[in-house]
Write an enzyme that holds these catalytic residues in place. Structure first.
Site, PDB file in Angstrom:
ATOM      1  N   SER A   3      88.949  32.497  -2.318  1.00 52.85           N
ATOM      2  CA  SER A   3      88.359  32.452  -3.661  1.00 52.85           C
ATOM      3  C   SER A   3      87.101  33.310  -3.712  1.00 52.85           C
ATOM      4  O   SER A   3      86.146  33.075  -2.961  1.00 52.85           O
ATOM      5  CB  SER A   3      87.997  31.011  -4.013  1.00 52.85           C
ATOM      6  OG  SER A   3      87.101  31.006  -5.104  1.00 52.85           O
ATOM      7  N   HIS A  57      92.184  34.387  -5.161  1.00 57.01           N
ATOM      8  CA  HIS A  57      91.942  33.286  -6.104  1.00 57.01           C
ATOM      9  C   HIS A  57      90.704  33.610  -6.944  1.00 57.01           C
ATOM     10  O   HIS A  57      89.631  33.901  -6.410  1.00 57.01           O
ATOM     11  CB  HIS A  57      91.740  31.985  -5.333  1.00 57.01           C
ATOM     12  CG  HIS A  57      91.635  30.766  -6.191  1.00 57.01           C
ATOM     13  ND1 HIS A  57      92.730  30.154  -6.770  1.00 57.01           N
ATOM     14  CD2 HIS A  57      90.554  30.043  -6.585  1.00 57.01           C
ATOM     15  CE1 HIS A  57      92.329  29.096  -7.471  1.00 57.01           C
ATOM     16  NE2 HIS A  57      91.007  29.010  -7.386  1.00 57.01           N
ATOM     17  N   ASP A 117      88.266  32.256  -9.928  1.00 60.43           N
ATOM     18  CA  ASP A 117      87.831  31.062 -10.649  1.00 60.43           C
ATOM     19  C   ASP A 117      87.115  31.452 -11.939  1.00 60.43           C
ATOM     20  O   ASP A 117      85.990  31.962 -11.907  1.00 60.43           O
ATOM     21  CB  ASP A 117      86.876  30.252  -9.767  1.00 60.43           C
ATOM     22  CG  ASP A 117      87.605  29.542  -8.650  1.00 60.43           C
ATOM     23  OD1 ASP A 117      88.588  28.834  -8.940  1.00 60.43           O
ATOM     24  OD2 ASP A 117      87.198  29.705  -7.480  1.00 60.43           O
ATOM     25  N   HIS A 130      92.486  30.882 -11.916  1.00 57.23           N
ATOM     26  CA  HIS A 130      92.279  29.444 -12.140  1.00 57.23           C
ATOM     27  C   HIS A 130      91.315  29.296 -13.321  1.00 57.23           C
ATOM     28  O   HIS A 130      90.121  29.562 -13.196  1.00 57.23           O
ATOM     29  CB  HIS A 130      91.692  28.854 -10.841  1.00 57.23           C
ATOM     30  CG  HIS A 130      91.391  27.394 -10.901  1.00 57.23           C
ATOM     31  ND1 HIS A 130      90.688  26.752  -9.899  1.00 57.23           N
ATOM     32  CD2 HIS A 130      91.689  26.434 -11.826  1.00 57.23           C
ATOM     33  CE1 HIS A 130      90.573  25.467 -10.209  1.00 57.23           C
ATOM     34  NE2 HIS A 130      91.154  25.254 -11.362  1.00 57.23           N
ATOM     35  N   MET A 168      92.811  19.658  -7.419  1.00 57.67           N
ATOM     36  CA  MET A 168      91.386  19.855  -7.096  1.00 57.67           C
ATOM     37  C   MET A 168      90.978  18.784  -6.089  1.00 57.67           C
ATOM     38  O   MET A 168      91.168  17.586  -6.331  1.00 57.67           O
ATOM     39  CB  MET A 168      90.514  19.700  -8.352  1.00 57.67           C
ATOM     40  CG  MET A 168      90.598  20.825  -9.366  1.00 57.67           C
ATOM     41  SD  MET A 168      90.120  22.489  -8.825  1.00 57.67           S
ATOM     42  CE  MET A 168      88.634  22.250  -7.895  1.00 57.67           C
ATOM     43  N   ASP A 203      92.431  22.965  -3.662  1.00 55.90           N
ATOM     44  CA  ASP A 203      91.248  23.771  -3.972  1.00 55.90           C
ATOM     45  C   ASP A 203      89.988  22.912  -3.870  1.00 55.90           C
ATOM     46  O   ASP A 203      89.805  21.970  -4.639  1.00 55.90           O
ATOM     47  CB  ASP A 203      91.411  24.293  -5.413  1.00 55.90           C
ATOM     48  CG  ASP A 203      90.416  25.378  -5.759  1.00 55.90           C
ATOM     49  OD1 ASP A 203      89.656  25.810  -4.880  1.00 55.90           O
ATOM     50  OD2 ASP A 203      90.416  25.799  -6.944  1.00 55.90           O
TER      51      ASP A 203
HETATM   52  C1  DX5 Z   1      85.765  25.135  -7.470  1.00 49.66           C
HETATM   53  C2  DX5 Z   1      86.726  26.294  -7.422  1.00 49.66           C
HETATM   54  C3  DX5 Z   1      87.186  26.632  -6.046  1.00 49.66           C
HETATM   55  C4  DX5 Z   1      86.085  27.075  -5.099  1.00 49.66           C
HETATM   56  C5  DX5 Z   1      86.411  26.527  -3.749  1.00 49.66           C
HETATM   57  O1  DX5 Z   1      85.566  24.741  -8.777  1.00 49.66           O
HETATM   58  O2  DX5 Z   1      87.881  26.042  -8.204  1.00 49.66           O
HETATM   59  O3  DX5 Z   1      88.222  27.618  -6.072  1.00 49.66           O
HETATM   60  O4  DX5 Z   1      85.958  28.459  -5.001  1.00 49.66           O
HETATM   61  O5  DX5 Z   1      85.322  26.768  -2.928  1.00 49.66           O
HETATM   62  P1  DX5 Z   1      85.161  26.050  -1.509  1.00 49.66           P
HETATM   63  O6  DX5 Z   1      86.323  26.459  -0.670  1.00 49.66           O
HETATM   64  O7  DX5 Z   1      83.844  26.557  -1.016  1.00 49.66           O
HETATM   65  O8  DX5 Z   1      85.152  24.566  -1.786  1.00 49.66           O
HETATM   66 ZN    ZN Z   2      89.697  27.455  -7.975  1.00 46.77          ZN
END
Ligand code: DX5
Ligand code: ZN
Length: 223
Positions: A8, A33, A35, A66, A137, A175
């Protein structure tokens, strides 16, 4: 089959996003990914469609977008045109989710639905035959670097069981807080796409980190 790994870019240096996507392109990761946050559905702001358009030439890998936004139906087309391959929206932000899934498919793209930790699987049960991906999530969305909520393992297991029972084949993507410790747990529960933000971008060797995650398939999986 090995799990898919989707770093991400939320955890990248935003002044060097092109380099971040190029890095993901060069390691054995599968998807990029992205966000998208609107400051309303989640308390943070990130990327609009132009950022995705500008990043598109940096990798031919799948762009996994996402959408953590209110009214995702008003943004989907712009992200399709920007080069998104998967468009995942939150069930909590849409009334006519089936219509939006159909719209994404009519645009020739893959449709995913995400659930925040407090939303039960029952909210999406009717949609499972129509979608390509469910994004569970494992933190409350909005920020990278949060701690994995371990009670989500039961949700992943229940979803994997439903998938098996109904003979469906959607991806189960996870995620939030995915790292060396949590990845084996989610894979054992039935996930097959690992999204990783901070663990990827802080890894001393990101390529090796991805290889390690992809070798975790040796774990006994239920589906
Ligand atoms: C959080 C995002 C994730 C985030 C995950 O709201 O949807 O995709 O980037 O980050 P890590 O792996 O650091 O938890
Ligand atoms: Zn995400």
């Amino acid at each position: 089959m090995k799990p898919l790994v989707a770093p991400s870019i939320l955890s990248a240096d935003f002044s060097r996003l092109g380099e971040a996507v190029r890095l993901i392109d060069q390691v054995p990761a599968d998807w990029v990914h992205i966000d998208v946050m609107d400051g309303l559905f989640v308390p943070n702001l990130t990327f609009g469609p132009k950022v995705v358009t500008d990043l598109r030439p940096y990798s031919a890998k799948t762009f996994d977008v996402h959408l953590m936004v209110e009214h995702p139906e008003s943004l989907v087309d712009q992200f399709v045109e920007a080069g998104a391959d998967y468009l995942t929206f939150h069930i909590e932000s849409v009334v006519h989710a089936h219509r939006l899934v159909e719209h994404i498919h009519n645009r020739g793209k893959k449709a995913g639905i995400s659930l925040v930790p407090s939303t039960s699987l029952s909210a999406i049960e009717e949609l499972l035959p129509f979608i390509d991906l469910v994004l569970i999530m494992t933190v409350n969305p909005g920020f990278g670097g949060q701690r994995f909520i371990s009670s989500m393992l039961k949700k992943i297991e229940a979803l994997a069981e439903l998938r098996k029972k109904e003979g469906l084949s959607f991806f189960i993507s996870v995620d939030g807080g995915i790292n060396h410790e949590t990845a084996p747990l989610v894979l054992e529960a039935g996930a097959n796409v690992l999204i990783t933000g901070s663990a990827f971008f802080t890894a001393p060797d990101p390529a090796e980190f991805v290889e390690d995650l992809k070798s975790l398939l040796m774990y006994d999986r239920k589906v």
